[in-house]
Design a protein around this motif. Structure first.
Motif, PDB file in Angstrom:
ATOM      1  N   ARG A 206      97.966  94.452  29.113  1.00  0.00           N
ATOM      2  CA  ARG A 206      96.736  93.648  29.066  1.00  0.00           C
ATOM      3  C   ARG A 206      96.806  92.655  27.900  1.00  0.00           C
ATOM      4  O   ARG A 206      96.516  91.463  28.062  1.00  0.00           O
ATOM      5  CB  ARG A 206      95.505  94.565  28.924  1.00  0.00           C
ATOM      6  CG  ARG A 206      95.268  95.427  30.164  1.00  0.00           C
ATOM      7  CD  ARG A 206      94.311  96.560  29.883  1.00  0.00           C
ATOM      8  NE  ARG A 206      92.911  96.204  30.017  1.00  0.00           N
ATOM      9  CZ  ARG A 206      92.205  96.297  31.141  1.00  0.00           C
ATOM     10  NH1 ARG A 206      92.774  96.709  32.252  1.00  0.00           N
ATOM     11  NH2 ARG A 206      90.926  95.973  31.170  1.00  0.00           N
ATOM     12  N   ASN A 207      97.250  93.157  26.731  1.00  0.00           N
ATOM     13  CA  ASN A 207      97.374  92.271  25.565  1.00  0.00           C
ATOM     14  C   ASN A 207      98.425  91.191  25.790  1.00  0.00           C
ATOM     15  O   ASN A 207      98.228  90.035  25.414  1.00  0.00           O
ATOM     16  CB  ASN A 207      97.753  93.073  24.312  1.00  0.00           C
ATOM     17  CG  ASN A 207      96.567  93.868  23.814  1.00  0.00           C
ATOM     18  OD1 ASN A 207      95.420  93.501  24.078  1.00  0.00           O
ATOM     19  ND2 ASN A 207      96.825  94.960  23.114  1.00  0.00           N
TER      20      ASN A 207
ATOM     21  N   ILE B 225      96.963  88.506  27.954  1.00  0.00           N
ATOM     22  CA  ILE B 225      95.965  87.714  27.208  1.00  0.00           C
ATOM     23  C   ILE B 225      96.676  86.782  26.215  1.00  0.00           C
ATOM     24  O   ILE B 225      96.379  85.582  26.135  1.00  0.00           O
ATOM     25  CB  ILE B 225      94.956  88.644  26.490  1.00  0.00           C
ATOM     26  CG1 ILE B 225      94.096  89.356  27.535  1.00  0.00           C
ATOM     27  CG2 ILE B 225      94.082  87.875  25.500  1.00  0.00           C
ATOM     28  CD1 ILE B 225      93.279  90.518  27.011  1.00  0.00           C
TER      29      ILE B 225
ATOM     30  N   GLU C 245      96.758  82.714  26.165  1.00  0.00           N
ATOM     31  CA  GLU C 245      96.278  81.860  25.061  1.00  0.00           C
ATOM     32  C   GLU C 245      97.343  80.834  24.683  1.00  0.00           C
ATOM     33  O   GLU C 245      97.049  79.672  24.436  1.00  0.00           O
ATOM     34  CB  GLU C 245      95.912  82.728  23.844  1.00  0.00           C
ATOM     35  CG  GLU C 245      94.533  83.365  24.026  1.00  0.00           C
ATOM     36  CD  GLU C 245      94.230  84.446  23.003  1.00  0.00           C
ATOM     37  OE1 GLU C 245      95.051  84.678  22.086  1.00  0.00           O
ATOM     38  OE2 GLU C 245      93.160  85.084  23.153  1.00  0.00           O
TER      39      GLU C 245
ATOM     40  N   THR D  68      92.974  83.851  32.302  1.00  0.00           N
ATOM     41  CA  THR D  68      93.462  85.181  32.683  1.00  0.00           C
ATOM     42  C   THR D  68      92.326  86.071  33.185  1.00  0.00           C
ATOM     43  O   THR D  68      91.194  85.987  32.703  1.00  0.00           O
ATOM     44  CB  THR D  68      94.171  85.863  31.497  1.00  0.00           C
ATOM     45  OG1 THR D  68      93.310  85.812  30.363  1.00  0.00           O
ATOM     46  CG2 THR D  68      95.479  85.198  31.160  1.00  0.00           C
TER      47      THR D  68
END
Ligand code: KG4
Ligand code: ZN
Length: 340
Positions: free
Chosen positions: A284-285, A288, A292, A298
């Protein structure tokens, strides 16, 4: 006029029923089967028996949580496949029986499209942002790892897929080698948070186009541990967190490399992730952060929507209902996606 959809999911080891009013979720009941934990994997026969026991109370609760009766339902959407035959049969037969008894329309649903369309489930009073078409979805579960190009709600093109194991399988099988409980994915995720992702390196595959391969990683992980255990029998115990962090990083790197490649090739910046492995905090990170850096929009599902659930099946049901895509009493379950 509102459309009320009852969704039913029974493809693997979760029995679930959900009610949607148009795209708004009214209820989502999931009965997860604990019986498989002691066996270290899903036992198909035990799964179908548990579905058989759960299906009536689960559907009943979904309707009552939604303040509905079966007479309010416009269509029953059920998972037709892919999945385990015995598990699917319970949901399919139940849906058909109920539809026949109550003269309700039936809609068959591709479980994998369901994982993706969970991104279109709304909640009362919440402004949920949905992906804009076309978008790319990284679909990662215990049985599948795919990169899917979504052209509209019902038009999915699989542009990449695993040629052997799925990402979830890699998590689960490597976890098993370390003696961790089943399913290993969430356990690895938790231990990884306390470990060093750069402590160890494992083999990364070289596969063409947007396809994945995870069987080499599993083998390299196993051989690596066998060598280390020869030197120190407590190696796993002493290095568990670092092993989990390094394994998780390797799987995420493999997934992200092809995802980024696909976004460039198709020039798409609307990026979603779905399926059981999308619960992974590192993944998930990573999405993200990549978003960015690269200017993506997203879409990361709520944790409870990453696992198998019937809200995602009802969501597909809603969009198929709009297109009058119904199925008759001759509907049969299929175990493979290619048969759908
Ligand atoms: O989509 P899903 O619930 O069932 C299938 O359709 O396969 O996915 C289950 C998979 C399992 O392999 C499980 O270990 C993995 O999702 N999983 C995770 C996490 N939570 C579930 N893998 C890594 N990290 C997690 N947090
Ligand atoms: Zn699934």
């Amino acid at each position: 006029m509102d459309t009320i959809i009852l969704g039913i999911e029974s493809s693997c080891d979760d029995t679930s029923a959900a009610v949607l009013r148009n795209t708004t979720l009214l209820s989502n009941v999931i009965a997860s089967q604990k019986v498989h934990e002691e066996w270290g994997g899903v036992i198909p026969e035990l799964a179908s028996r548990a579905h058989q026991q759960n299906i009536v109370p689960v559907v009943h609760k979904a309707l009552s949580d939604a303040n509905m009766t079966i007479d309010d339902v416009d269509a029953i959407a059920f998972t037709r496949g892919p999945g385990l035959m015995g598990s699917l049969l319970v949901g399919v037969s139940f849906a058909k029986g109920l539809a026949l008894a109550k003269n309700i329309k039936l809609i068959d649903v591709n479980h994998l499209l369901g994982h993706i369309l969970v991104h279109f489930v709304d909640k009362e009073g919440e402004d949920i942002k949905h992906p804009n078409f076309p978008f790319i979805c990284l679909l990662v579960s215990g049985g599948h790892s795919q990169i899917v190009l979504m052209k509209s709600h019902l038009d999915m093109e699989i542009i990449g897929k695993t040629i052997d194991d799925a990402a979830g399988e890699a998590f689960d099988k490597c976890a098993k080698v370390m003696g961790l409980p089943y399913p290993g994915g969430p356990v690895v995720d938790k231990l990884a948070q306390k470990g060093d992702p750069n402590a160890f390196t494992f083999a990364k595959p070289s596969v063409k186009n947007f396809d994945y391969s995870f069987s080499g990683l599993k083998t390299s992980f196993l051989y690596f541990l066998q060598d280390k255990i020869e030197e120190d029998t407590d190696f796993i115990e002493k290095n568990k967190n670092d092993l989990c962090a390094s394994l998780q990083k390797t799987i995420i790197d493999i997934l992200m490399k092809k995802l980024i490649k696909a976004t460039k090739e198709y020039n798409i910046k609307e990026i979603a992730v779905a399926g059981g492995v999308s619960a992974n905090s590192g993944l998930r990170n990573a999405i993200i952060n990549a978003g960015e850096k690269r200017g993506w929009n997203t879409y990361i599902p709520e944790l409870k929507f990453t696992m198998d659930n019937a809200a995602m099946i009802a969501s597909v049901g809603y969009f198929k209902y709009q297109q009058n895509q119904f199925i008759g009493m001759d509907a049969t379950p299929v175990t493979r996606q290619s048969e759908l």
